[in-house]
Design an enzyme around this catalytic site. Sequence first.
Site, mmCIF file in Angstrom:
data_model
loop_
_atom_site.group_PDB
_atom_site.id
_atom_site.type_symbol
_atom_site.label_atom_id
_atom_site.label_comp_id
_atom_site.label_asym_id
_atom_site.label_seq_id
_atom_site.Cartn_x
_atom_site.Cartn_y
_atom_site.Cartn_z
ATOM 1 N N LYS A 116 0.821 -1.221 0.000
ATOM 2 C CA LYS A 116 0.000 0.000 0.000
ATOM 3 C C LYS A 116 0.852 1.267 0.000
ATOM 4 O O LYS A 116 0.626 2.180 -0.770
ATOM 5 C CB LYS A 116 -0.839 0.062 1.283
ATOM 6 C CG LYS A 116 -2.079 -0.729 1.287
ATOM 7 C CD LYS A 116 -2.872 -0.433 2.537
ATOM 8 C CE LYS A 116 -2.031 -0.349 3.750
ATOM 9 N NZ LYS A 116 -2.172 -1.065 4.882
ATOM 10 N N ARG B 192 -10.369 1.840 8.686
ATOM 11 C CA ARG B 192 -10.048 0.504 9.180
ATOM 12 C C ARG B 192 -11.222 -0.139 9.888
ATOM 13 O O ARG B 192 -11.131 -1.304 10.278
ATOM 14 C CB ARG B 192 -8.901 0.607 10.174
ATOM 15 C CG ARG B 192 -7.644 -0.074 9.671
ATOM 16 C CD ARG B 192 -6.492 0.697 10.167
ATOM 17 N NE ARG B 192 -5.391 -0.101 10.590
ATOM 18 C CZ ARG B 192 -4.131 0.292 10.380
ATOM 19 N NH1 ARG B 192 -3.881 1.397 9.725
ATOM 20 N NH2 ARG B 192 -3.147 -0.422 10.838
ATOM 21 N N ARG C 117 10.292 -6.739 6.376
ATOM 22 C CA ARG C 117 10.189 -5.282 6.300
ATOM 23 C C ARG C 117 11.097 -4.605 7.334
ATOM 24 O O ARG C 117 11.199 -5.064 8.466
ATOM 25 C CB ARG C 117 8.737 -4.913 6.590
ATOM 26 C CG ARG C 117 8.288 -3.721 5.852
ATOM 27 C CD ARG C 117 6.846 -3.718 5.609
ATOM 28 N NE ARG C 117 6.036 -3.654 6.820
ATOM 29 C CZ ARG C 117 4.755 -3.299 6.788
ATOM 30 N NH1 ARG C 117 4.193 -2.988 5.655
ATOM 31 N NH2 ARG C 117 4.055 -3.278 7.885
ATOM 32 N N ARG D 103 10.349 -2.719 12.846
ATOM 33 C CA ARG D 103 9.358 -2.023 13.679
ATOM 34 C C ARG D 103 8.769 -3.015 14.669
ATOM 35 O O ARG D 103 8.547 -4.181 14.316
ATOM 36 C CB ARG D 103 8.243 -1.496 12.767
ATOM 37 C CG ARG D 103 8.099 -0.017 12.772
ATOM 38 C CD ARG D 103 7.188 0.458 11.688
ATOM 39 N NE ARG D 103 5.864 -0.145 11.760
ATOM 40 C CZ ARG D 103 4.925 0.067 10.854
ATOM 41 N NH1 ARG D 103 5.150 0.835 9.821
ATOM 42 N NH2 ARG D 103 3.739 -0.501 10.960
ATOM 43 N N ARG E 136 -1.993 -8.610 13.786
ATOM 44 C CA ARG E 136 -2.441 -7.645 12.781
ATOM 45 C C ARG E 136 -3.202 -8.327 11.647
ATOM 46 O O ARG E 136 -4.153 -7.767 11.101
ATOM 47 C CB ARG E 136 -1.232 -6.877 12.217
ATOM 48 C CG ARG E 136 -0.630 -5.973 13.257
ATOM 49 C CD ARG E 136 0.740 -5.527 12.843
ATOM 50 N NE ARG E 136 0.693 -4.422 11.918
ATOM 51 C CZ ARG E 136 1.707 -4.060 11.149
ATOM 52 N NH1 ARG E 136 2.821 -4.742 11.176
ATOM 53 N NH2 ARG E 136 1.608 -3.018 10.374
HETATM 54 P P1 AMP Z 1 -0.010 1.160 10.720
HETATM 55 O O1 AMP Z 1 1.390 1.656 10.587
HETATM 56 O O2 AMP Z 1 -0.903 1.627 9.600
HETATM 57 O O3 AMP Z 1 -0.093 -0.325 10.914
HETATM 58 O O4 AMP Z 1 -0.597 1.841 12.047
HETATM 59 C C1 AMP Z 1 0.010 1.640 13.293
HETATM 60 C C2 AMP Z 1 -1.054 1.624 14.362
HETATM 61 O O5 AMP Z 1 -1.756 2.890 14.413
HETATM 62 C C3 AMP Z 1 -2.147 0.584 14.168
HETATM 63 O O6 AMP Z 1 -1.776 -0.684 14.622
HETATM 64 C C4 AMP Z 1 -3.297 1.198 14.964
HETATM 65 O O7 AMP Z 1 -3.126 0.973 16.361
HETATM 66 C C5 AMP Z 1 -3.127 2.695 14.720
HETATM 67 N N1 AMP Z 1 -3.939 3.132 13.573
HETATM 68 C C6 AMP Z 1 -3.507 3.568 12.361
HETATM 69 N N2 AMP Z 1 -4.533 3.882 11.557
HETATM 70 C C7 AMP Z 1 -5.662 3.629 12.264
HETATM 71 C C8 AMP Z 1 -7.054 3.735 11.976
HETATM 72 N N3 AMP Z 1 -7.514 4.150 10.779
HETATM 73 N N4 AMP Z 1 -7.927 3.388 12.962
HETATM 74 C C9 AMP Z 1 -7.512 2.968 14.162
HETATM 75 N N5 AMP Z 1 -6.209 2.829 14.497
HETATM 76 C C10 AMP Z 1 -5.285 3.159 13.560
#
Ligand code: AMP
Length: 220
Positions: A23, A96, A130, A163, A174
């Site tokens: 993405k 999400r 990653r 990370r 996840r």
């Molecule tokens: P990501 O890097 O996109 O995986 O985001 C890291 C973390 O941020 C996720 O595991 C969520 O805890 C939080 N997060 C990011 N985007 C959202 C969203 N749209 N809704 C809720 N939590 C989010």
Amino acid sequence: MDFCGLGGIMLHLVIMGIQGSGKGTQADLICDRYQLQHITTGELFRKHIKEQTELGKIAQGYISAGNLVPDELVFKVLESEMGQSEKGYILDGFPRTMPQAQYLYENYDLSKVIYLHLEDAVAIERMASRRVCSQCQAGYNTLLFPPKVDGVCDKCGGEVITRADDEPEAIKQRIISFHNETEVLKGFFQEKGLLVEIDASQKIDVIQKKIAEEIDRLGK
Ligand code: AMP
């Protein structure tokens, strides 16, 4: 005003897909091509956490426990970022949840939702490989595009790390969370006639070409 052969249309795009589906890479390429703002909610939260803002302090608890941040907080962080490019934006990591999808559909005039489909096994393999620069956040992949010097960022010389949420246990969590909460949004956007599904197991440039064809169709 004319740009990118789209006759001045503002692009309001969403890119969705399981973690590891590419993405972020595709969204970066689309932003360069159409001069869009790339809005990544996960990145915005990491920035707030690093700066220890009030919002960051609250979000930190949810994120480090592997949970989603509550919708109200997500809307807040999103609204503060929107509208920085007159040509539009691409949302990455949002929506999400179903309330987030409804909020977006009702409040913003969406152009298209790009869904990158990838099998779980492939996604897991990609996530495990990653890496990210701890300084400038540049992304790497030990299989596809490793840094030139192991563990050192090509761009800023910072340390390249895994990370915390790309560690094996967090990856499992996840994937479950993606299937439970996010995948249903695909059906929602499909019903609204906004969804375009693309096979994310293909090469980066092949996927990009398909996405660009879909976007260009909006201007015709
Ligand atoms: P990501 O890097 O996109 O995986 O985001 C890291 C973390 O941020 C996720 O595991 C969520 O805890 C939080 N997060 C990011 N985007 C959202 C969203 N749209 N809704 C809720 N939590 C989010």
